[in-house]
Each structure stands twice: as structure tokens, then as C-alpha cells.
Design an enzyme around this catalytic site. Structure first.
Site, PDB file in Angstrom:
ATOM      1  N   GLY A  76      28.759  66.440  35.915  1.00 23.24           N
ATOM      2  CA  GLY A  76      29.217  65.098  35.576  1.00 23.24           C
ATOM      3  C   GLY A  76      28.207  64.376  34.710  1.00 23.24           C
ATOM      4  O   GLY A  76      27.023  64.712  34.694  1.00 23.24           O
ATOM      5  N   ASP A  77      28.703  63.395  33.991  1.00 20.35           N
ATOM      6  CA  ASP A  77      27.825  62.527  33.216  1.00 20.35           C
ATOM      7  C   ASP A  77      28.419  61.124  33.216  1.00 20.35           C
ATOM      8  O   ASP A  77      29.627  60.965  33.039  1.00 20.35           O
ATOM      9  CB  ASP A  77      27.670  63.023  31.777  1.00 20.35           C
ATOM     10  N   THR A  78      27.582  60.133  33.452  1.00 21.91           N
ATOM     11  CA  THR A  78      28.038  58.749  33.532  1.00 21.91           C
ATOM     12  C   THR A  78      27.251  57.887  32.560  1.00 21.91           C
ATOM     13  O   THR A  78      26.034  58.028  32.442  1.00 21.91           O
ATOM     14  CB  THR A  78      27.862  58.208  34.969  1.00 21.91           C
ATOM     15  N   GLY A 113      32.325  61.462  32.733  1.00 17.53           N
ATOM     16  CA  GLY A 113      32.961  62.724  32.408  1.00 17.53           C
ATOM     17  C   GLY A 113      32.716  63.670  33.565  1.00 17.53           C
ATOM     18  O   GLY A 113      31.595  63.772  34.069  1.00 17.53           O
TER      19      GLY A 113
END
Length: 198
Positions: A76-78, A113
Site C-alpha cells: 500500500g501507499d498513502t 493505493g
């Protein structure tokens, strides 16, 4: 695999060293069998919009991790965005003050994501968007928050699960997304990939 042998049950690899993501997964009873630290360049591309940025990074992280045939990889990426402007982790206290000034009294987007690579080896990516509105922040409040040290190392310069929750007057969407992983959407993706869940 020998004839008649049973395929091993899929296990989860979390392609992230974020303690927040591990905590969020633990809340829903998901414990990775191993943790991997993907090494990728997280610099935004020229003209890249926030939604595309987090999708690209999540997929890159998932694919950067070695995966055994029975393993499912989750990455994940925030990021926090004011308009098309991506607010990464603050470089220093001056940068943190700049970010808090941008967020003061206005709404912004938090994009995550999420990418899952299942046993078929194909990456499946989803982007989740939460809208957050901050109250107007006084110089004293900004000083107080900067002095706490909580905002350093956080996308957008704040942690909603900490003191910054007191700044939030509006939120539309997933709260866990702002913490670092949209739990509802992630759980659905893991189920679809075949991870055994209760």
C-alpha cells in the site's frame, strides 16, 4: 507437486514495514506470515496526479518483493493531496509548518493505493479516496503540533490516529484509509486473491 498432493494454503506477505498497516490488519484478524521491505524510488513523476501516484507506488512495492507460488503479496501507499499537490513526508519542521498551513481551514484528499498480487502473479490495484477537512489552525496550535513530533515521518505531516484528530471537523470516506490502509477494501481484495479468512 506430486500427484494427489494438496497445494499449500496461501499465506500473506506484507510489503511494508509500517507498524500502522500491521496494526490495522491485526484489528481484522489478518497476520502476515512475513514482512518485506520493498526498495523503490518514491519520487513523484513530473505532472503526476495523486491518484496515479499512489496506484503506481503500491504496484511497484508489491512487485518489488520476491513471492513464492503460494504467497499473496499486499502493498500500500498513502499520500495527502491539496488539489493536485502531493504532500509527502515533511523534510523538517519548517516543511511541516508549511504543510499544516496548507491544510488549515480547508478540505484535502487522502489517497491510498492498495495492490494485491495473488497466486496467479497478476497485480490488482485499487485506489481509495477519503476527504478530510481541518479546522482553521492558529499559530499556537501549529507550534503545539510541531513540538509534539507526531507529524514527522507522516504523509501530509499529520497522524489522524493521534493529536491531529482534534483538528478534523469533517471526514467523508474510510477513516482507516487516512491511518494508512483502507481496511474494508483491502479485506475484499485479499478474499478475492484466495487468502483464507474467517
Amino acid at each position: 507437486m506430486p500427484p494427489g498432493a494438496k497445494a499449500p494454503a496461501p499465506t500473506l506477505v506484507l510489503a511494508s514495514t509500517s507498524p500502522r498497516r500491521r496494526e490495522l490488519l491485526a484489528r481484522i484478524g489478518v497476520v502476515p506470515s512475513r514482512i518485506a521491505a520493498p526498495e523503490i524510488d518514491e519520487t513523484p513523476l513530473k505532472g503526476e496526479v495523486p491518484r496515479a501516484y499512489v496506484a503506481r507506488l503500491a504496484e511497484a512495492k508489491a512487485l518489488a518483493v520476491a513471492r513464492a507460488p503460494e504467497e499473496i503479496v499486499l502493498a500500500g501507499d498513502t499520500t495527502v493531496a491539496v488539489g493536485r499537490r502531493i504532500l509527502e513526508k515533511p523534510a523538517d519542521e519548517t516543511d511541516l509548518r508549511r504543510m499544516l498551513g496548507l491544510l488549515s481551514g480547508r478540505r484535502h484528499h487522502v489517497y491510498s493505493g492498495v495492490c494485491v498480487v495473488g497466486p496467479d502473479g497478476k497485480p490488482r490495484t485499487r485506489v481509495v479516496d477519503t476527504i478530510v477537512g481541518f479546522k482553521p489552525l492558529s499559530p499556537v496550535e501549529i507550534d503545539w503540533y510541531v513540538a509534539s513530533g507526531e507529524g514527522m515521518g507522516k504523509a501530509g505531516g499529520y497522524a489522524i490516529q493521534g493529536r491531529a484528530e482534534g483538528f478534523v471537523r469533517y471526514l467523508a470516506g474510510s477513516h482507516s484509509n487516512v491511518v494508512g490502509l483502507p481496511v474494508f477494501e483491502t479485506l475484499g481484495m485479499l478474499r478475492s486473491a484466495g487468502l483464507p479468512l474467517g
